[in-house]
Design a protein around this motif. Structure first.
Motif, PDB file in Angstrom:
ATOM      1  N   SER A  23       0.828  -1.211   0.000  1.00 59.63           N
ATOM      2  CA  SER A  23       0.000   0.000   0.000  1.00 59.63           C
ATOM      3  C   SER A  23       0.859   1.256   0.000  1.00 59.63           C
ATOM      4  N   TYR A  24       2.076   1.134   0.544  1.00 59.19           N
ATOM      5  CA  TYR A  24       2.948   2.293   0.674  1.00 59.19           C
ATOM      6  C   TYR A  24       4.305   2.031   0.023  1.00 59.19           C
ATOM      7  N   SER A  25       4.842   3.061  -0.589  1.00 60.36           N
ATOM      8  CA  SER A  25       6.219   3.035  -1.061  1.00 60.36           C
ATOM      9  C   SER A  25       6.989   4.074  -0.258  1.00 60.36           C
ATOM     10  N   ILE A  26       7.915   3.619   0.563  1.00 54.69           N
ATOM     11  CA  ILE A  26       8.670   4.536   1.422  1.00 54.69           C
ATOM     12  C   ILE A  26       9.686   5.291   0.581  1.00 54.69           C
ATOM     13  N   LEU A  27       9.602   6.608   0.619  1.00 55.69           N
ATOM     14  CA  LEU A  27      10.487   7.449  -0.181  1.00 55.69           C
ATOM     15  C   LEU A  27      11.763   7.820   0.556  1.00 55.69           C
ATOM     16  N   ARG A  28      11.611   8.221   1.810  1.00 53.81           N
ATOM     17  CA  ARG A  28      12.802   8.607   2.564  1.00 53.81           C
ATOM     18  C   ARG A  28      12.435   8.817   4.025  1.00 53.81           C
ATOM     19  N   SER A  29      13.474   8.772   4.856  1.00 55.32           N
ATOM     20  CA  SER A  29      13.309   9.064   6.273  1.00 55.32           C
ATOM     21  C   SER A  29      13.428  10.571   6.466  1.00 55.32           C
ATOM     22  N   LEU A  30      12.542  11.128   7.295  1.00 61.12           N
ATOM     23  CA  LEU A  30      12.571  12.556   7.584  1.00 61.12           C
ATOM     24  C   LEU A  30      13.101  12.789   8.980  1.00 61.12           C
ATOM     25  N   LYS A  31      13.518  14.022   9.238  1.00 61.49           N
ATOM     26  CA  LYS A  31      13.978  14.385  10.576  1.00 61.49           C
ATOM     27  C   LYS A  31      12.821  14.257  11.537  1.00 61.49           C
ATOM     28  N   GLY A  32      12.965  13.423  12.529  1.00 55.82           N
ATOM     29  CA  GLY A  32      11.870  13.161  13.454  1.00 55.82           C
ATOM     30  C   GLY A  32      11.752  14.189  14.542  1.00 55.82           C
ATOM     31  N   GLY A  33      10.684  14.088  15.301  1.00 53.31           N
ATOM     32  CA  GLY A  33      10.472  14.972  16.442  1.00 53.31           C
ATOM     33  C   GLY A  33      10.979  14.294  17.695  1.00 53.31           C
ATOM     34  N   THR A  34      10.341  14.604  18.816  1.00 47.95           N
ATOM     35  CA  THR A  34      10.805  14.085  20.091  1.00 47.95           C
ATOM     36  C   THR A  34      10.224  12.721  20.393  1.00 47.95           C
TER      37      THR A  34
END
Length: 376
Positions: free
Chosen positions: A12-23
């Protein structure tokens, strides 16, 4: 853990990239292959946040329907992390206010005010809706998402949100230190509605003045101040840019007061104060500090093509008898004209350390603009 869907052969999903996460968790940008649109997956670990809605009542977060709340598509419990849940939200082209800061983007005065009022409207809704009664607890630039034009805001990242308790407060959390209200900083700290007002006040301060100098901030000192119930940064960090009018400064100072009882009592009260602001819509288009170039329009309630345009330039003279001093010039262009000319505000030369003189120059421009074309 990123979601991919039940079927390995047809995800269902294609992961494009990891983003800078929060806390609170991991963040991924993905394509929702069924809906054909971009989305953001964020996994929240609720360890230490047992009072958070994401832990107690995750369905509550899906029930928050408001024009200025980030839309949630779905949520799933994590397969690997105990007490963790992944929410899937719409991807917004303008990313977030924090990303705009990273890109060097500069908000105009009116743009910053409008975005703040949109977020405050969302906060007012979740506080007053009987089925919700929620406090966000992590209002900050990274959690306010923008459309492509960066004129429309949605408040997201509700993983730390909690229902207000009988005393109208909730426990403080180890969230984003710069935007944590002082009363929530100590180990047993608690915060109420004005805690979210504080986070929005801090964010509005940055939109108006530019982001804090993050590189110079000592995290240990920030933590020490918060533990003592103090604001994360000392008073010296809160210097307004010279083009911000005093009436707006007063409103923002009150929003981010170190004392909860001195802040605007509610988001609605802060909205009402912001709605009364009438000023030139300045944008600091180039430069830094007190030197550079500003552009603005007036009057605020006229159609954009019927507004006069204003320009202020400030620079340090490199030669002549006033070498080393600052020169300030203001010009005006009539609607539909590209010709800038003097309009009754004299050019001035001031000492480079005389910040007040620069502020007075902008005040003189405001006064002259209002005199020539009153706000309607």
């Amino acid at each position: 853990m990123a979601l991919r869907g039940e079927r390995l052969d047809k995800p269902s999903y294609s992961i494009l990239r990891s983003l800078k996460g929060g806390t609170s968790g991991e963040v991924y940008e993905a394509d929702h292959l069924v809906f054909g649109r971009k989305c953001v997956q964020k996994t929240y670990s609720t360890l230490g946040l047992e009072d958070a809605a994401a832990h107690r009542e995750p369905r509550l977060l899906h029930r928050i329907k408001h024009d200025h709340v980030a839309e949630v598509l779905e949520a799933q419990y994590d397969n690997e992390i105990e007490d963790a849940i992944t929410f899937v939200s719409i991807y917004y082209e303008g990313r977030c206010i924090a990303r705009a800061f990273d890109e060097g983007y500069r908000f105009s005065v009116h743009q910053a005010i409008r975005l703040a009022m949109q977020v405050l409207d969302a906060l007012a809704f979740v506080y007053s809706e009987p089925d919700l009664l929620v406090i966000h607890r992590d209002v900050k630039p990274g959690n306010i998402f923008l459309d492509a034009s960066r004129t429309y805001a949605r408040l997201g990242d509700w993983g730390s949100a909690a229902r207000l308790e009988s005393d109208g407060q909730v426990a403080g959390i180890e969230g984003s230190p710069l935007y944590t209200p002082p009363e929530a900083g100590p180990v047993d700290g608690r915060m109420g509605i004005t805690g979210d007002v504080y986070g929005m006040g801090m964010t509005l301060f940055e939109m108006l003045n530019g982001p804090f100098d993050y590189a110079s901030i000592d995290p240990a000192r920030v933590d020490a101040r918060l533990t003592k119930g103090q604001r994360a940064l000392p008073e010296s960090a809160f210097v307004f840019a010279p083009h911000i009018p005093e009436q707006l400064r007063t409103v923002v100072r009150k929003a981010m007061s170190s004392k909860a009882e001195e802040r605007h009592a509610s988001p609605s009260q802060l909205i009402a104060r912001l709605q009364r602001i009438s000023c030139i819509d300045w944008t600091f288009v180039e430069g830094s500090g007190s030197d550079g170039r500003w552009e603005g329009t007036w009057p605020p309630n006229s159609a954009e093509n019927r507004r006069r345009r204003y320009e202020v330039k400030s620079w340090v003279l490199a030669g002549g008898p006033d070498r080393g001093r600052r020169r300030l010039e203001a010009r005006q262009a009539m609607p539909a004209s590209e010709h800038f000319a003097r309009f009754g505000v004299d050019d001035v030369t001031v000492d480079t350390d005389d910040r007040v003189a620069v502020e007075r120059f902008f005040a003189a421009v405001e006064a002259r603009a209002a005199q020539r074309s009153p706000a309607r």
